[in-house]
Design a protein around this motif. Structure first.
Motif, PDB file in Angstrom:
ATOM      1  N   SER A   6       0.800  -1.221   0.000  1.00  0.00           N
ATOM      2  CA  SER A   6       0.000   0.000   0.000  1.00  0.00           C
ATOM      3  C   SER A   6       0.831   1.268   0.000  1.00  0.00           C
ATOM      4  CB  SER A   6      -0.911   0.002   1.234  1.00  0.00           C
ATOM      5  OG  SER A   6      -0.137  -0.044   2.409  1.00  0.00           O
ATOM      6  N   PHE A   7       2.151   1.163   0.068  1.00  0.00           N
ATOM      7  CA  PHE A   7       2.965   2.365   0.101  1.00  0.00           C
ATOM      8  C   PHE A   7       2.919   3.120  -1.224  1.00  0.00           C
ATOM      9  CE2 PHE A   7       4.228   1.353   4.146  1.00  0.00           C
ATOM     10  CZ  PHE A   7       4.709   0.069   4.226  1.00  0.00           C
ATOM     11  N   ASP A   8       2.436   2.477  -2.284  1.00  0.00           N
ATOM     12  CA  ASP A   8       2.356   3.134  -3.576  1.00  0.00           C
ATOM     13  C   ASP A   8       1.419   4.339  -3.544  1.00  0.00           C
ATOM     14  OD1 ASP A   8       2.489   0.007  -5.412  1.00  0.00           O
ATOM     15  OD2 ASP A   8       4.067   1.268  -4.580  1.00  0.00           O
ATOM     16  N   ARG A   9       0.585   4.440  -2.530  1.00  0.00           N
ATOM     17  CA  ARG A   9      -0.361   5.552  -2.484  1.00  0.00           C
ATOM     18  C   ARG A   9       0.326   6.858  -2.101  1.00  0.00           C
ATOM     19  NH1 ARG A   9      -0.450   3.236   2.393  1.00  0.00           N
ATOM     20  NH2 ARG A   9      -0.852   4.477   4.259  1.00  0.00           N
ATOM     21  N   ALA A  25      -0.398   8.612   7.617  1.00  0.00           N
ATOM     22  CA  ALA A  25      -0.257   7.253   8.148  1.00  0.00           C
ATOM     23  C   ALA A  25       0.058   7.216   9.637  1.00  0.00           C
ATOM     24  CB  ALA A  25       0.846   6.514   7.385  1.00  0.00           C
ATOM     25  N   ARG A  26       0.312   8.350  10.253  1.00  0.00           N
ATOM     26  CA  ARG A  26       0.741   8.362  11.652  1.00  0.00           C
ATOM     27  C   ARG A  26      -0.208   7.586  12.563  1.00  0.00           C
ATOM     28  NH1 ARG A  26       5.352  10.037  14.763  1.00  0.00           N
ATOM     29  NH2 ARG A  26       4.679   9.354  16.815  1.00  0.00           N
ATOM     30  N   GLU A  27      -1.493   7.777  12.407  1.00  0.00           N
ATOM     31  CA  GLU A  27      -2.471   7.091  13.256  1.00  0.00           C
ATOM     32  C   GLU A  27      -2.425   5.583  13.024  1.00  0.00           C
ATOM     33  OE1 GLU A  27      -7.277   7.129  14.216  1.00  0.00           O
ATOM     34  OE2 GLU A  27      -6.328   8.825  13.188  1.00  0.00           O
ATOM     35  N   ASP A  28      -2.262   5.172  11.774  1.00  0.00           N
ATOM     36  CA  ASP A  28      -2.148   3.744  11.478  1.00  0.00           C
ATOM     37  C   ASP A  28      -0.923   3.144  12.176  1.00  0.00           C
ATOM     38  OD1 ASP A  28      -4.398   3.592   9.910  1.00  0.00           O
ATOM     39  OD2 ASP A  28      -3.324   3.793   8.007  1.00  0.00           O
ATOM     40  N   ARG A 151      -4.432  -1.347   3.990  1.00  0.00           N
ATOM     41  CA  ARG A 151      -3.171  -0.658   4.230  1.00  0.00           C
ATOM     42  C   ARG A 151      -2.235  -1.528   5.076  1.00  0.00           C
ATOM     43  NH1 ARG A 151      -4.350   5.781   5.305  1.00  0.00           N
ATOM     44  NH2 ARG A 151      -5.394   6.198   3.316  1.00  0.00           N
ATOM     45  N   THR A 152      -1.009  -1.651   4.624  1.00  0.00           N
ATOM     46  CA  THR A 152      -0.013  -2.413   5.370  1.00  0.00           C
ATOM     47  C   THR A 152       1.228  -1.558   5.584  1.00  0.00           C
ATOM     48  OG1 THR A 152       0.932  -3.357   3.338  1.00  0.00           O
ATOM     49  CG2 THR A 152      -0.795  -4.640   4.446  1.00  0.00           C
ATOM     50  N   TYR A 153       1.920  -1.853   6.674  1.00  0.00           N
ATOM     51  CA  TYR A 153       3.112  -1.090   7.033  1.00  0.00           C
ATOM     52  C   TYR A 153       4.174  -2.033   7.573  1.00  0.00           C
ATOM     53  CZ  TYR A 153      -0.221   2.765   6.845  1.00  0.00           C
ATOM     54  OH  TYR A 153      -1.181   3.652   6.436  1.00  0.00           O
ATOM     55  N   TYR A 154       5.412  -1.615   7.430  1.00  0.00           N
ATOM     56  CA  TYR A 154       6.522  -2.416   7.936  1.00  0.00           C
ATOM     57  C   TYR A 154       6.751  -2.158   9.424  1.00  0.00           C
ATOM     58  CZ  TYR A 154       7.873  -3.293   3.067  1.00  0.00           C
ATOM     59  OH  TYR A 154       7.897  -3.682   1.754  1.00  0.00           O
ATOM     60  N   ALA A 155       7.273  -3.175  10.085  1.00  0.00           N
ATOM     61  CA  ALA A 155       7.702  -3.047  11.476  1.00  0.00           C
ATOM     62  C   ALA A 155       8.946  -3.904  11.668  1.00  0.00           C
ATOM     63  CB  ALA A 155       6.604  -3.491  12.437  1.00  0.00           C
ATOM     64  N   GLU A 156       9.843  -3.432  12.503  1.00  0.00           N
ATOM     65  CA  GLU A 156      11.015  -4.221  12.877  1.00  0.00           C
ATOM     66  C   GLU A 156      10.807  -4.723  14.301  1.00  0.00           C
ATOM     67  OE1 GLU A 156      15.756  -3.750  12.530  1.00  0.00           O
ATOM     68  OE2 GLU A 156      14.855  -2.445  14.044  1.00  0.00           O
ATOM     69  N   ILE A 157      10.965  -6.024  14.487  1.00  0.00           N
ATOM     70  CA  ILE A 157      10.807  -6.638  15.810  1.00  0.00           C
ATOM     71  C   ILE A 157      12.122  -7.291  16.198  1.00  0.00           C
ATOM     72  CG2 ILE A 157       9.535  -8.334  17.166  1.00  0.00           C
ATOM     73  CD1 ILE A 157       7.202  -7.983  15.189  1.00  0.00           C
ATOM     74  N   GLN A 158      12.631  -6.933  17.362  1.00  0.00           N
ATOM     75  CA  GLN A 158      13.857  -7.518  17.889  1.00  0.00           C
ATOM     76  C   GLN A 158      13.502  -8.390  19.090  1.00  0.00           C
ATOM     77  OE1 GLN A 158      16.613  -4.380  18.812  1.00  0.00           O
ATOM     78  NE2 GLN A 158      16.802  -3.691  16.695  1.00  0.00           N
ATOM     79  N   LEU A 159      13.981  -9.615  19.054  1.00  0.00           N
ATOM     80  CA  LEU A 159      13.744 -10.564  20.138  1.00  0.00           C
ATOM     81  C   LEU A 159      15.089 -10.989  20.705  1.00  0.00           C
ATOM     82  CD1 LEU A 159      11.146 -12.752  18.190  1.00  0.00           C
ATOM     83  CD2 LEU A 159      10.612 -10.966  19.842  1.00  0.00           C
TER      84      LEU A 159
END
Length: 214
Positions: A6-9, A25-28, A151-159
């Protein structure tokens, strides 16, 4: 190669109707972070019933406007929502610090078990530590926004384990301290030695835990 989804928008310019580098996108982003934190807490609550919480602590953040812009500049990217949400993948960050090694991988499987979370990239620095001794499990995931259909967004998760987190904090402090005197080489060597010893301790603690459970 993964899709940008969805980042193409987003345009490569910041619209007057958008606020800051994240634009509309801040609220998302905040909704997704809250959802991820809530899911970790749900799992913790389930395990607390048996007095065996797998998580020491969980920290989440949305990368600040200043930090995101600085990262865009470092990567020679325009300071736009398209860069912040498409080219860069850590606008949303979650760090889960676990008590034991097995808990790290259990948490990984739990997070990736949701239909609205897609694994994009995994880097296992626990089984294949960095040359300086750094250990952690990194996931880049694409997450569907709870209240924004499509709408999709990236996230980085560290474990990581408690000992890995303690070591990383110390290494970060040394890395960003402006002056470490003439002891840099010694400090790097000692940090690597400590990392290896802590890794061995993590394995021993996991073995002891398994024996107690049996």
């Amino acid at each position: 190669m993964h899709k940008e989804g969805s980042f193409d928008r987003f345009d490569n310019t910041e619209s007057k109707n958008m606020t800051g580098i994240y634009g509309e996108a801040r609220e998302d982003l905040e909704d997704i972070l809250h959802m991820l934190e809530s899911r970790v807490e749900t799992l913790r609550a389930r395990y607390r019933e048996d007095d065996s919480d797998p998580v020491e602590h969980c920290l989440g953040r949305i990368k600040s406007e200043e930090s995101m812009r600085e990262k865009c500049r470092r990567q020679s990217l325009p300071e736009t929502p398209a860069s912040a949400l498409g080219a860069i993948h850590d606008a949303i960050g979650l760090r889960v610090v676990c008590a034991f090694l097995n808990d790290v991988y259990m948490m990984r499987d739990y997070i990736l078990g949701f239909d609205d979370i897609e694994l994009v990239q995994e880097k296992d620095y626990i089984r294949r530590a960095k040359p300086n001794g750094y250990r952690s499990l990194h996931l880049i995931v694409r997450v569907h926004a709870p209240s924004s259909a499509g709408r999709t967004y990236y996230a980085e998760i560290q474990l990581r384990t408690i000992s890995m987190d303690t070591w990383a904090a110390l290494e970060h402090h040394m890395k960003y301290k402006k002056e470490v005197g003439g002891n840099t080489e010694l400090l790097v060597s000692e940090l690597k030695r400590c990392a290896d010893e802590l890794a061995s301790t993590d394995l021993s603690m996991q073995t002891l835990r398994d024996m107690i459970k049996q």
